[in-house]
Write an enzyme that holds these catalytic residues in place. Structure first.
Site, PDB file in Angstrom:
ATOM      1  N   CYS A  17       0.830  -1.214   0.154  1.00  0.00           N
ATOM      2  CA  CYS A  17       0.125   0.101  -0.049  1.00  0.00           C
ATOM      3  C   CYS A  17       0.973   1.152   0.012  1.00  0.00           C
ATOM      4  O   CYS A  17       2.237   1.175   0.024  1.00  0.00           O
ATOM      5  CB  CYS A  17      -0.813   0.172   1.311  1.00  0.00           C
ATOM      6  SG  CYS A  17       0.370  -0.021   2.894  1.00  0.00           S
ATOM      7  N   GLU A 131       0.343  -0.665  16.520  1.00  0.00           N
ATOM      8  CA  GLU A 131      -0.324   0.440  16.158  1.00  0.00           C
ATOM      9  C   GLU A 131      -1.436   0.732  17.294  1.00  0.00           C
ATOM     10  O   GLU A 131      -1.373   2.093  17.766  1.00  0.00           O
ATOM     11  CB  GLU A 131      -1.007   0.296  14.962  1.00  0.00           C
ATOM     12  CG  GLU A 131      -2.085   1.471  14.363  1.00  0.00           C
ATOM     13  CD  GLU A 131      -3.074   1.214  13.512  1.00  0.00           C
ATOM     14  OE1 GLU A 131      -2.834   0.411  12.485  1.00  0.00           O
ATOM     15  OE2 GLU A 131      -4.161   1.916  13.465  1.00  0.00           O
ATOM     16  N   CYS A 199      -8.217   1.730   6.927  1.00  0.00           N
ATOM     17  CA  CYS A 199      -7.692   2.252   5.739  1.00  0.00           C
ATOM     18  C   CYS A 199      -8.086   1.646   4.605  1.00  0.00           C
ATOM     19  O   CYS A 199      -8.493   0.447   4.419  1.00  0.00           O
ATOM     20  CB  CYS A 199      -6.157   2.344   5.817  1.00  0.00           C
ATOM     21  SG  CYS A 199      -5.534   0.767   5.377  1.00  0.00           S
ATOM     22  N   ASN A 229      -3.262  -7.071   8.953  1.00  0.00           N
ATOM     23  CA  ASN A 229      -4.262  -6.953   7.561  1.00  0.00           C
ATOM     24  C   ASN A 229      -3.947  -8.449   6.913  1.00  0.00           C
ATOM     25  O   ASN A 229      -5.004  -8.794   6.255  1.00  0.00           O
ATOM     26  CB  ASN A 229      -4.127  -5.905   6.880  1.00  0.00           C
ATOM     27  CG  ASN A 229      -2.795  -5.708   5.992  1.00  0.00           C
ATOM     28  OD1 ASN A 229      -2.937  -6.392   4.835  1.00  0.00           O
ATOM     29  ND2 ASN A 229      -1.575  -5.365   6.436  1.00  0.00           N
TER      30      ASN A 229
HETATM   31  S1  SF4 Z   1      -2.776   2.288   7.489  1.00  0.00           S
HETATM   32 FE1  SF4 Z   1      -3.399   1.162   5.652  1.00  0.00          FE
HETATM   33  S2  SF4 Z   1      -2.371   2.494   4.162  1.00  0.00           S
HETATM   34 FE2  SF4 Z   1      -1.223   3.197   6.090  1.00  0.00          FE
HETATM   35  S3  SF4 Z   1       0.256   1.521   6.250  1.00  0.00           S
HETATM   36 FE3  SF4 Z   1      -1.199   0.533   7.329  1.00  0.00          FE
HETATM   37  S4  SF4 Z   1      -2.204  -0.803   5.712  1.00  0.00           S
HETATM   38 FE4  SF4 Z   1      -0.790   0.754   4.489  1.00  0.00          FE
END
Ligand code: SF4
Length: 327
Positions: A17, A131, A199, A229
């Site tokens: 991404c 995160e 996202c 993800n």
């Molecule tokens: S938030 Fe989404 S766009 Fe940003 S690095 Fe993570 S997976 Fe990629």
């Protein structure tokens, strides 16, 4: 064993991404500007291959800032860091460069805004994920984590009328919808944007797998075990009743999985390089005739600016994102 031509379905978008490409490019540009070592706090993105490749170029991955020599260059990973980490870096005189994905930074800004307005922030996420640790650190005294709808009635907040919910960016869309529904039922005045914090890359990759899973006997997701993800893609396929496996690379394919699989979907999480997907497709083709079909559910044009100090033109960067196309 399948005797006829095997179908290889490539849901798109898949693989890198914009946030991951930006984070990798930040480390590469710093290595060029400063020379090695460039320190990186935690894995720059959750992919073992990416980390190994950057290590071979001189990046040094550390868990804590006290492992970084004073005044050295240190990069904060795409997952973001708590403000306390930024303060620690400044206090130690480190030359910190922030590779936090702008979409994670947006969630941090929303958490700060809500906390400053006196709300309790309810963060939907998975405990311990980097995160989540970073976002919880924005307003640690005003943030609570929720991991499931069942946990919602047990949440403790200061004022039930002053709550805002946010979510980790890389969760399953359906998971966040379920928890959001429970939150709205339990806190009728809660503020929040539903699944909007997930996202674009995460939701697109899930939609792409959902579009092909009905045609697949097997789904292979290229990604590392700690990639949120990527794991959600495996769960999505399994939830649809299809055998699915997370694989680091083509070497991890178990031939037993392929025996009865006439149609195989191959995708990758947002942190996994496209070349690893290509290698999986080549490995499948080496076993017998294949027909490769790409199914595109969305075009991604998102790009993120580099930090100002790194925006100067640079020659000789590899094109990492050229994906496998129909052939
Ligand atoms: S938030 Fe989404 S766009 Fe940003 S690095 Fe993570 S997976 Fe990629």
């Amino acid at each position: 064993m399948v005797n006829t031509t095997r179908r290889v379905l490539l849901p798109a978008p898949r693989s890198f991404c914009a946030g991951v490409e930006r984070a990798i490019e930040i480390v590469e540009r710093l290595l060029e500007q400063h020379g090695p070592p460039v320190y990186v706090r935690n894995q720059i993105v959750h992919n073992a291959h990416v980390v190994a490749e950057l290590e071979s170029k001189g990046a040094v991955f550390v868990s804590e800032l006290d492992e970084v020599p004073e005044h050295a260059v240190v990069v904060f990973s795409a997952h973001g860091v708590a403000p306390a980490v930024e303060r620690e870096a400044a206090a130690r005189g480190l030359d910190a460069v922030d590779a936090t994905c702008p979409l994670v930074a947006k969630v941090h800004a929303e958490a700060k805004r809500a906390a400053d307005a006196g709300d309790t922030v309810i963060l939907i996420g998975h405990e311990g994920h980097e995160e989540v640790v970073g976002t919880m650190g924005v307003a640690p005294d005003r943030t609570v984590l929720v991991e499931s709808a069942d946990a919602v009635p047990h949440l403790r907040v200061e004022n039930r009328d002053k709550v805002t919910f946010l979510s980790q960016t890389t969760l399953a869309v359906t998971e966040v919808e379920t928890i959001t529904e429970a939150l709205r039922a339990h806190f009728p005045r809660i503020k929040g944007q539903g699944k909007e914090d997930i996202c674009y890359a995460t939701s697109n990759r899930q939609a792409a797998v959902a579009a092909v899973v009905g045609e697949a006997d097997l789904v292979l997701v290229v990604g590392s075990v700690n990639s949120s993800n990527s794991n959600r893609l495996v769960e999505l396929a399994r939830g649809a009743g299809v055998e699915a496996h997370l694989i680091e690379n083509a070497d991890a394919i178990d031939p037993a999985w392929l025996e009865a699989a006439g149609s195989i979907a191959v995708t990758a999480g947002a942190s996994a390089p496209p070349k690893l997907v290509d290698a999986v497709v080549r490995a499948l083709a080496a076993l017998g005739p294949t027909e490769v079909i790409e199914r595109i559910v969305a075009e991604e044009t998102q790009e993120f600016l580099l930090p100002q100090r790194l925006r100067n033109a640079r020659p000789n960067l590899p094109n990492r994102s050229a994906p496998f196309r129909n052939r």
